[in-house]
Scaffold this motif. Structure first.
Motif, PDB file in Angstrom:
ATOM      1  N   ALA A 171     -11.219  40.711  10.816  1.00 35.31           N
ATOM      2  CA  ALA A 171     -12.099  40.827   9.830  1.00 35.31           C
ATOM      3  C   ALA A 171     -12.674  39.401   9.277  1.00 35.31           C
ATOM      4  N   LEU A 172     -11.505  38.712   8.782  1.00 34.12           N
ATOM      5  CA  LEU A 172     -11.619  37.410   8.180  1.00 34.12           C
ATOM      6  C   LEU A 172     -12.457  36.559   9.124  1.00 34.12           C
ATOM      7  N   HIS A 173     -11.952  36.451  10.255  1.00 32.57           N
ATOM      8  CA  HIS A 173     -12.596  35.696  11.279  1.00 32.57           C
ATOM      9  C   HIS A 173     -14.070  35.976  11.717  1.00 32.57           C
ATOM     10  N   GLY A 174     -14.305  37.230  11.769  1.00 32.39           N
ATOM     11  CA  GLY A 174     -15.477  37.794  12.001  1.00 32.39           C
ATOM     12  C   GLY A 174     -16.600  37.883  10.897  1.00 32.39           C
ATOM     13  N   PHE A 175     -16.048  37.560   9.672  1.00 30.49           N
ATOM     14  CA  PHE A 175     -16.974  37.523   8.505  1.00 30.49           C
ATOM     15  C   PHE A 175     -17.276  38.822   8.086  1.00 30.49           C
ATOM     16  N   ASP A 176     -16.425  39.980   8.458  1.00 31.13           N
ATOM     17  CA  ASP A 176     -16.612  41.066   8.173  1.00 31.13           C
ATOM     18  C   ASP A 176     -16.070  41.482   6.712  1.00 31.13           C
ATOM     19  N   TRP A 177     -16.836  41.170   5.897  1.00 32.17           N
ATOM     20  CA  TRP A 177     -16.556  41.143   4.335  1.00 32.17           C
ATOM     21  C   TRP A 177     -16.382  42.602   3.983  1.00 32.17           C
ATOM     22  N   GLN A 178     -17.077  43.564   4.432  1.00 35.40           N
ATOM     23  CA  GLN A 178     -17.034  44.910   3.867  1.00 35.40           C
ATOM     24  C   GLN A 178     -15.342  45.493   4.532  1.00 35.40           C
ATOM     25  N   THR A 179     -15.249  45.332   5.591  1.00 41.44           N
ATOM     26  CA  THR A 179     -14.011  45.779   6.152  1.00 41.44           C
ATOM     27  C   THR A 179     -12.799  45.048   5.266  1.00 41.44           C
ATOM     28  N   LEU A 180     -12.891  43.722   5.170  1.00 39.07           N
ATOM     29  CA  LEU A 180     -11.689  43.229   4.652  1.00 39.07           C
ATOM     30  C   LEU A 180     -11.513  43.456   3.162  1.00 39.07           C
ATOM     31  N   PHE A 181     -12.792  43.338   2.412  1.00 38.12           N
ATOM     32  CA  PHE A 181     -12.606  43.567   1.077  1.00 38.12           C
ATOM     33  C   PHE A 181     -12.932  45.112   0.468  1.00 38.12           C
ATOM     34  N   VAL A 182     -13.626  45.828   1.084  1.00 35.67           N
ATOM     35  CA  VAL A 182     -14.102  47.149   0.515  1.00 35.67           C
ATOM     36  C   VAL A 182     -13.219  48.396   1.420  1.00 35.67           C
ATOM     37  N   ALA A 183     -13.513  48.403   2.736  1.00 32.49           N
ATOM     38  CA  ALA A 183     -12.760  49.514   3.424  1.00 32.49           C
ATOM     39  C   ALA A 183     -11.247  49.585   3.600  1.00 32.49           C
ATOM     40  N   ARG A 184     -10.954  48.153   3.554  1.00 32.93           N
ATOM     41  CA  ARG A 184      -9.672  47.938   3.833  1.00 32.93           C
ATOM     42  C   ARG A 184      -8.839  47.445   2.397  1.00 32.93           C
ATOM     43  N   ARG A 185      -9.533  47.591   1.577  1.00 33.85           N
ATOM     44  CA  ARG A 185      -9.253  47.131   0.011  1.00 33.85           C
ATOM     45  C   ARG A 185      -7.515  47.542  -0.173  1.00 33.85           C
ATOM     46  N   MET A 230     -10.474  25.630  13.022  1.00 36.18           N
ATOM     47  CA  MET A 230      -8.998  26.536  13.146  1.00 36.18           C
ATOM     48  C   MET A 230      -9.207  27.329  11.552  1.00 36.18           C
ATOM     49  N   PHE A 231     -10.161  26.899  10.897  1.00 36.42           N
ATOM     50  CA  PHE A 231     -10.266  27.706   9.358  1.00 36.42           C
ATOM     51  C   PHE A 231     -11.210  28.702   9.483  1.00 36.42           C
ATOM     52  N   ALA A 232     -10.813  29.682   8.623  1.00 38.31           N
ATOM     53  CA  ALA A 232     -12.040  30.569   8.415  1.00 38.31           C
ATOM     54  C   ALA A 232     -12.583  30.503   6.865  1.00 38.31           C
ATOM     55  N   PRO A 233     -13.760  30.603   6.350  1.00 36.21           N
ATOM     56  CA  PRO A 233     -13.907  30.187   5.264  1.00 36.21           C
ATOM     57  C   PRO A 233     -13.944  31.852   4.390  1.00 36.21           C
ATOM     58  N   LEU A 234     -13.556  31.565   3.218  1.00 38.38           N
ATOM     59  CA  LEU A 234     -12.859  32.580   2.479  1.00 38.38           C
ATOM     60  C   LEU A 234     -13.218  32.498   0.899  1.00 38.38           C
ATOM     61  N   PRO A 235     -14.257  33.454   0.433  1.00 37.76           N
ATOM     62  CA  PRO A 235     -14.844  33.088  -1.064  1.00 37.76           C
ATOM     63  C   PRO A 235     -13.596  33.821  -1.946  1.00 37.76           C
ATOM     64  N   VAL A 236     -13.105  32.708  -2.724  1.00 39.87           N
ATOM     65  CA  VAL A 236     -11.959  32.998  -3.377  1.00 39.87           C
ATOM     66  C   VAL A 236     -12.173  34.184  -4.542  1.00 39.87           C
ATOM     67  N   LEU A 237     -13.177  34.450  -5.067  1.00 35.91           N
ATOM     68  CA  LEU A 237     -13.406  35.261  -6.114  1.00 35.91           C
ATOM     69  C   LEU A 237     -13.726  36.855  -5.473  1.00 35.91           C
ATOM     70  N   GLY A 238     -13.739  36.761  -4.140  1.00 39.32           N
ATOM     71  CA  GLY A 238     -13.738  38.150  -3.398  1.00 39.32           C
ATOM     72  C   GLY A 238     -12.553  38.866  -3.069  1.00 39.32           C
ATOM     73  N   ILE A 239     -11.352  38.017  -3.421  1.00 38.12           N
ATOM     74  CA  ILE A 239      -9.969  38.372  -3.207  1.00 38.12           C
ATOM     75  C   ILE A 239      -9.615  39.637  -4.070  1.00 38.12           C
ATOM     76  N   PRO A 240      -9.532  40.822  -3.569  1.00 39.53           N
ATOM     77  CA  PRO A 240      -9.020  41.898  -4.683  1.00 39.53           C
ATOM     78  C   PRO A 240      -8.202  41.431  -5.673  1.00 39.53           C
ATOM     79  N   GLY A 241      -8.175  41.920  -6.791  1.00 37.51           N
ATOM     80  CA  GLY A 241      -7.577  41.609  -7.916  1.00 37.51           C
ATOM     81  C   GLY A 241      -7.546  40.014  -8.589  1.00 37.51           C
ATOM     82  N   TRP A 242      -8.444  39.455  -8.065  1.00 36.67           N
ATOM     83  CA  TRP A 242      -8.287  37.962  -8.536  1.00 36.67           C
ATOM     84  C   TRP A 242      -9.525  37.897  -9.464  1.00 36.67           C
TER      85      TRP A 242
END
Length: 298
Positions: free
Chosen positions: A179-193, A263-275
């Motif tokens: 999900a992170l590699h694929g920019f699938d934010w809904q899975t990473l941050f919402v569905a699999r919160r 080799m990196f995957a961009p990740l918006p920091v303020l999207g991290i659950p609980g952060w």
């Protein structure tokens, strides 16, 4: 160090801007900026025990900060990429013309300014000493081959990005990595919160990223380095987790020949659950200026 505010697409494309803003080009904030560190924030809390001591020393003065850092170095004895015992020196003590990474590797002395950027850089030498030593070993090896020139080359670019802006994404679930590699934010941050803290978590590493998080903004994006961890990792205490990450990531940095920024995957920091309180609402992730589809999907 300053980067333009950007979401994942820009973070994925903006390697040159990040590297250009690396060591020696950061502005010199007032020492009072140290008072702005809020150790209750999750990105700082992981370093709070040592950081609060250093913060008080920094507020007292430049010499006090260096003394506190060197006291910890003498007690813990971290080493550089070439096995030299670590010490922190004033920036003005770096010999004219000496390469920063090469000087650290060969002497153990880390030139340090009285600012937040170098404060967080120093703290990483204690939070993740093996990773810092591995980065220094690779950086100094590249300098030995290529010298100090107008361009850094792809490997040094990648190492600089890691040092300045990396997040360690520890994950025991391949679907979350995908999900992170694929920019699938809904899975990473919402569905699999509910998986956060049980199947994945993040540690901040980049010292320029930590400096930016003094005043967090929604588009603040780190370069995530994905670390596959065993399922029982999440049963360990934080110190054991950090030690495992330190060993695993340093081994990967030393053992991988073809290091590239891809080799990196961009990740918006303020999207991290609980952060960030606002991300409790699923609509937080509807902002496509931050949570973009990304180059890989386009």
């Amino acid at each position: 160090m300053r980067e333009r505010e950007a979401g994942p697409r820009a973070a994925d494309d903006d390697v040159a801007a990040t590297v250009k803003a690396a060591r020696g080009m950061a502005p010199e904030p007032l020492p009072s900026g140290f008072a702005a560190i809020d150790w209750s924030k999750p990105w700082f809390a992981q370093f709070a025990a040592r950081g609060q001591r250093w913060q008080q020393a920094a507020l007292a003065g430049y010499a006090n900060l260096l003394a506190e850092m060197n006291a910890d170095a003498a007690r813990i004895q971290p080493t550089t990429g070439r096995g030299q015992r670590l010490a922190f020196i004033a920036q003005d003590d770096l010999p004219p013309g000496a390469a920063y990474e090469g000087h650290i590797a060969s002497t153990g002395c880390v030139p340090t300014r009285h600012n937040l950027h170098d404060f967080f850089n120093g703290s990483m030498w204690f939070a993740f000493p093996r990773i810092k030593a591995a980065l220094n070993a690779r950086q100094s090896a590249e300098l030995d081959v290529l010298g100090v020139g107008p361009t850094r080359g792809g490997v040094r670019d990648m190492l600089t990005l890691f040092d300045e802006n990396a997040l360690l994404f520890a994950c025991a679930d391949p679907s979350l990595c995908a999900a992170l590699h694929g920019f699938d934010w809904q899975t990473l941050f919402v569905a699999r919160r509910d998986a956060w803290g049980r199947g994945c978590e993040v540690r901040c590493f980049g010292h320029a990223l930590l400096e930016k998080l003094i005043a967090p903004f929604k588009g603040c994006t780190g370069h995530a380095w994905i670390v596959e961890v065993p399922p029982n990792y999440f049963e360990w205490d934080p110190a054991a987790r950090n030690a495992w990450l330190d060993e695993a990531v340093s081994a990967a940095l030393l053992g991988t020949d073809a290091l590239t920024s891809r080799m990196f995957a961009p990740l918006p920091v303020l999207g991290i659950p609980g952060w960030w309180p606002e991300n409790e609402s699923p609509t937080f992730y509807d902002d496509t200026s931050v949570f973009r589809a990304g180059r890989r999907k386009r």
